[in-house]
Design an enzyme around this catalytic site. Structure first.
Site, PDB file in Angstrom:
ATOM      1  N   HIS A 214       0.799  -1.221   0.000  1.00 50.85           N
ATOM      2  CA  HIS A 214       0.000   0.000   0.000  1.00 50.85           C
ATOM      3  C   HIS A 214       0.838   1.280   0.000  1.00 50.85           C
ATOM      4  O   HIS A 214       0.601   2.160  -0.818  1.00 50.85           O
ATOM      5  CB  HIS A 214      -1.084   0.029   1.076  1.00 50.85           C
ATOM      6  CG  HIS A 214      -1.985   1.182   0.802  1.00 50.85           C
ATOM      7  ND1 HIS A 214      -3.040   1.113  -0.079  1.00 50.85           N
ATOM      8  CD2 HIS A 214      -1.912   2.463   1.190  1.00 50.85           C
ATOM      9  CE1 HIS A 214      -3.584   2.299  -0.199  1.00 50.85           C
ATOM     10  NE2 HIS A 214      -2.933   3.138   0.553  1.00 50.85           N
ATOM     11  N   TYR A 218       1.691   5.158  -2.506  1.00 50.92           N
ATOM     12  CA  TYR A 218       2.007   6.559  -2.195  1.00 50.92           C
ATOM     13  C   TYR A 218       3.407   6.934  -2.628  1.00 50.92           C
ATOM     14  O   TYR A 218       3.688   8.094  -2.915  1.00 50.92           O
ATOM     15  CB  TYR A 218       1.737   6.853  -0.714  1.00 50.92           C
ATOM     16  CG  TYR A 218       0.257   6.781  -0.485  1.00 50.92           C
ATOM     17  CD1 TYR A 218      -0.577   7.792  -0.968  1.00 50.92           C
ATOM     18  CD2 TYR A 218      -0.329   5.662   0.075  1.00 50.92           C
ATOM     19  CE1 TYR A 218      -1.949   7.685  -0.865  1.00 50.92           C
ATOM     20  CE2 TYR A 218      -1.702   5.565   0.189  1.00 50.92           C
ATOM     21  CZ  TYR A 218      -2.504   6.577  -0.290  1.00 50.92           C
ATOM     22  OH  TYR A 218      -3.856   6.476  -0.206  1.00 50.92           O
ATOM     23  N   HIS A 365      -9.381  -0.327 -11.328  1.00 46.79           N
ATOM     24  CA  HIS A 365      -9.035   0.668 -10.306  1.00 46.79           C
ATOM     25  C   HIS A 365      -7.589   1.123 -10.440  1.00 46.79           C
ATOM     26  O   HIS A 365      -7.304   2.316 -10.490  1.00 46.79           O
ATOM     27  CB  HIS A 365      -9.281   0.094  -8.906  1.00 46.79           C
ATOM     28  CG  HIS A 365      -8.761   0.959  -7.812  1.00 46.79           C
ATOM     29  ND1 HIS A 365      -9.334   2.171  -7.488  1.00 46.79           N
ATOM     30  CD2 HIS A 365      -7.697   0.821  -6.984  1.00 46.79           C
ATOM     31  CE1 HIS A 365      -8.650   2.731  -6.510  1.00 46.79           C
ATOM     32  NE2 HIS A 365      -7.654   1.933  -6.183  1.00 46.79           N
ATOM     33  N   PHE A 366      -6.654   0.181 -10.509  1.00 44.83           N
ATOM     34  CA  PHE A 366      -5.269   0.690 -10.484  1.00 44.83           C
ATOM     35  C   PHE A 366      -4.810   1.224 -11.839  1.00 44.83           C
ATOM     36  O   PHE A 366      -3.818   1.931 -11.901  1.00 44.83           O
ATOM     37  CB  PHE A 366      -4.283  -0.275  -9.812  1.00 44.83           C
ATOM     38  CG  PHE A 366      -4.114  -1.631 -10.428  1.00 44.83           C
ATOM     39  CD1 PHE A 366      -3.513  -1.786 -11.657  1.00 44.83           C
ATOM     40  CD2 PHE A 366      -4.514  -2.760  -9.733  1.00 44.83           C
ATOM     41  CE1 PHE A 366      -3.340  -3.035 -12.200  1.00 44.83           C
ATOM     42  CE2 PHE A 366      -4.343  -4.021 -10.268  1.00 44.83           C
ATOM     43  CZ  PHE A 366      -3.751  -4.155 -11.507  1.00 44.83           C
ATOM     44  N   HIS A 367      -5.561   0.929 -12.896  1.00 37.51           N
ATOM     45  CA  HIS A 367      -5.210   1.616 -14.145  1.00 37.51           C
ATOM     46  C   HIS A 367      -5.697   3.072 -14.148  1.00 37.51           C
ATOM     47  O   HIS A 367      -5.134   3.910 -14.851  1.00 37.51           O
ATOM     48  CB  HIS A 367      -5.741   0.848 -15.360  1.00 37.51           C
ATOM     49  CG  HIS A 367      -4.853  -0.299 -15.734  1.00 37.51           C
ATOM     50  ND1 HIS A 367      -4.950  -1.542 -15.170  1.00 37.51           N
ATOM     51  CD2 HIS A 367      -3.801  -0.361 -16.594  1.00 37.51           C
ATOM     52  CE1 HIS A 367      -4.017  -2.336 -15.664  1.00 37.51           C
ATOM     53  NE2 HIS A 367      -3.293  -1.641 -16.532  1.00 37.51           N
ATOM     54  N   ARG A 428     -10.243 -11.027 -12.331  1.00 36.90           N
ATOM     55  CA  ARG A 428      -9.070 -10.366 -12.905  1.00 36.90           C
ATOM     56  C   ARG A 428      -8.052 -11.433 -13.309  1.00 36.90           C
ATOM     57  O   ARG A 428      -8.200 -12.602 -12.967  1.00 36.90           O
ATOM     58  CB  ARG A 428      -8.460  -9.402 -11.886  1.00 36.90           C
ATOM     59  CG  ARG A 428      -7.826 -10.101 -10.707  1.00 36.90           C
ATOM     60  CD  ARG A 428      -7.428  -9.159  -9.587  1.00 36.90           C
ATOM     61  NE  ARG A 428      -6.175  -8.466  -9.875  1.00 36.90           N
ATOM     62  CZ  ARG A 428      -5.317  -8.047  -8.920  1.00 36.90           C
ATOM     63  NH1 ARG A 428      -5.583  -8.268  -7.638  1.00 36.90           N
ATOM     64  NH2 ARG A 428      -4.220  -7.413  -9.232  1.00 36.90           N
ATOM     65  N   ARG A 429      -7.051 -11.020 -14.054  1.00 40.59           N
ATOM     66  CA  ARG A 429      -5.929 -11.889 -14.404  1.00 40.59           C
ATOM     67  C   ARG A 429      -6.361 -13.186 -15.062  1.00 40.59           C
ATOM     68  O   ARG A 429      -5.821 -14.247 -14.765  1.00 40.59           O
ATOM     69  CB  ARG A 429      -5.114 -12.229 -13.147  1.00 40.59           C
ATOM     70  CG  ARG A 429      -4.390 -11.040 -12.563  1.00 40.59           C
ATOM     71  CD  ARG A 429      -3.804 -11.373 -11.218  1.00 40.59           C
ATOM     72  NE  ARG A 429      -2.720 -10.456 -10.878  1.00 40.59           N
ATOM     73  CZ  ARG A 429      -2.133 -10.422  -9.692  1.00 40.59           C
ATOM     74  NH1 ARG A 429      -2.500 -11.244  -8.746  1.00 40.59           N
ATOM     75  NH2 ARG A 429      -1.155  -9.565  -9.458  1.00 40.59           N
TER      76      ARG A 429
HETATM   77 CU    CU Z   1      -4.081  -0.210  -0.712  1.00 45.36          CU
END
Ligand code: CU
Length: 540
Positions: A214, A218, A365-367, A428-429
């Site tokens: 996580h 950041y 989400h992470f794209h 996913r994947r």
């Molecule tokens: Cu996270």
């Protein structure tokens, strides 16, 4: 190129090479998911390419780019990079490590995806290579801290320039994060992959992975924020709304970025619900500095737009320089990040998480977040930084103006559509979304076709970005390097003195205590249980 710019340029160069390779394998995945009959299409090749894409984009492109930015910003704002020899040695350690890890992946010996969850097992060279990248990045952390301390000796009273404030928080977050990764890889995984121990505890590994995973987010995001706070207002011809709020935001990320990892492990057994709840609370705390950022940056942009003659409640938006590639990149990155943030709140909420767990929603989400908020910002700053580092005028400027919009469109098609198919239950994947002709899977097909179109648009956008960089390096007209200069703040006091936000040892100490509070007891509890280890698995 001036010798003092070579260090930053070398790092950003490696980052862009990794990006180009990562983009190539991504195109193949998007088409493969849509069940297009490509030559060489196979599950083995697909998972090699998913691993290569995740590692090259998520770990190599980002890390090298951030290190390069750190050196460029330190040189520009503090007038120095202290310890150039260490910096170059670290660069080469990271490059060799990356090359070894990439070769292991591409040869099919490390098909473990970028999260490398045990009991999936890679060839030991993959873990050694990744360790090289991390050790190189620690060298970068040391040089950044040394540069700050040397500047501080000569400047005992003023606050550190905001851009370096942002990069120093990045350094601290990275050191906190990689402490967890070091335990996972050096203590647990390497001895197991070398055959020194027979079995491994997957849950313990996952816990240390998300201790790292996580705050990794950041580590990616804070340099983008540093650009948003310190470069963006100047590029639009305005001032930063508040320097003080910016400093507070960065420090809050040091405190709350690490003690949150269990929000990635809601579905894992063996972690008690109360610890999952504790990490949920800290996760929602970390939404706060991002909301403050949205407020501060929109206020800065509105002030600049009104100064340029913008009028009306929202009409001022049109007065912003939408054709300027750094501005449009960052603005589109920020819009996309707002969407990604809503999705993130769903991920972080225990009950809603089970609805999206391990579905295509997650890759969507992470794209939107790292794949656009961060990556598009880095592409935009490349257009701004290249002439400043190399003394060459940007070539193919029309392509540079169009490219951010193409990325945005591509990501809306790819990222948003993956949220939808995720809610429809698509995992996913997965290599093939057909599931042997299942009726439920058939309903995903029109959407996976749309996301494949998004993948193609993203590939075209990536190709334009790489072409602009290559054309500038090869054919750019020689110019006097423009200055790397940062925005002034509206609230900058006439005679500034460093305040509470500059107390790095204090914030680091508090954040170490928070990390221990979040992890010591659950890990100790886990170690007291009877644990069953697993041997390694290599599906391909
Ligand atoms: Cu996270």
């Amino acid at each position: 190129m001036k010798p003092q710019n070579k260090l930053a340029f070398a790092h950003i160069g490696v980052a862009i090479v990794a990006f180009a390779l990562g983009a190539m394998v991504a195109l193949m995945q998007a088409l493969s998911r849509a069940s297009l009959a490509l030559p060489l299409r196979s599950a083995r090749i697909f998972y090699i390419s998913v691993t290569a894409h995740g590692v090259l984009m998520g770990l190599v492109f980002t890390t090298f780019f951030i290190m390069g930015l750190g050196y460029a910003f330190s040189r520009a704002s503090l007038g120095r990079v202290t310890g150039e020899r260490v910096a170059w040695a670290s660069f080469w350690i990271a490059v060799v490590g990356t090359a070894v890890a990439a070769a292991t992946i591409l040869s099919g010996k490390a098909t473990v995806l970028y999260t490398f969850y045990p009991p999936l097992q890679a060839h030991p060279l993959f873990y050694f290579g990744a360790t090289g990248l991390v050790i190189g990045s620690w060298g970068w952390c040391g040089v950044m801290i040394a540069s700050y301390r040397s500047w501080r000796k000569e400047n005992p009273t003023p606050p550190v320039p905001l851009v370096m404030h942002g990069m120093l928080t990045t350094v601290i977050v990275w050191l906190l994060a990689t402490a967890g990764l070091a335990v996972e890889v050096l203590v647990l995984i390497l001895p197991w992959s070398l055959g020194l121990v027979k079995t491994i505890d997957p849950l313990l590994c996952r816990t240390f992975f998300w201790w790292f995973g996580h705050p990794l987010v950041y580590f990616w995001l804070l340099p983008a924020y540093a650009i948003w706070y310190t470069v963006l207002p100047r590029v639009v011809g305005g001032k930063l709304f508040s320097d003080n709020l910016g400093r507070m935001v960065f420090v809050l990320f040091i405190l709350f970025s690490t003690p949150v990892g269990f929000h990635h492990q809601f579905a894992d057994p063996g972690i008690s619900a109360s610890w999952k709840l504790a990490h949920t609370v800290t996760t929602f705390l970390i939404l706060f500095p991002s909301l403050v950022t949205a407020f501060t940056l929109i206020a800065s942009l509105e002030l600049a737009a009104r100064a340029r003659g913008g009028k009306g409640l929202f009409g001022w938006v049109r007065a912003l320089p939408w054709g300027q590639p750094l501005f449009s990149s960052v603005a589109l990155a920020m819009i996309t990040f707002a969407l990604g943030g809503f999705g993130g709140a769903v991920n972080a909420a225990y009950a809603m998480n089970s609805m999206v767990h391990n579905t295509a929603w997650i890759q969507g989400h992470f794209h939107l977040t790292v794949g656009t908020a961060v990556a598009l910002t880095f592409m935009g700053i490349t257009y701004w930084l290249l002439p400043r580092l190399t003394g060459k005028e940007l070539r193919l400027s029309a392509a540079a103006s169009v490219q951010p919009y193409l990325w945005f469109v591509g990501m809306m098609l790819f990222g948003v559509v993956n949220h939808i198919t995720g809610l429809m239950g698509m995992p996913r994947r997965i290599y093939d979304a057909g599931y042997g002709g299942s009726e439920i899977a058939a309903r995903w097909a029109p959407w996976t076709a749309v996301s494949a179109v998004g993948g193609v648009v993203l590939f075209v956008s990536s190709a334009l970005f790489v072409s602009v960089v290559v054309a500038t390096l090869l054919y750019g007209r020689k110019i006097e390097e423009p200055e790397i200069a940062f925005a002034e703040a509206l609230d900058a006091p006439a005679n500034p003195v460093r305040g509470i936000w500059d107390r790095w040892p204090l914030w680091t100490a508090i954040s170490v205590i928070l990390v221990l509070a979040a992890y010591a007891l659950p890990i100790a509890h886990h170690l007291m249980l009877h644990r069953f280890g697993s041997t390694g698995f290599k599906p391909f």
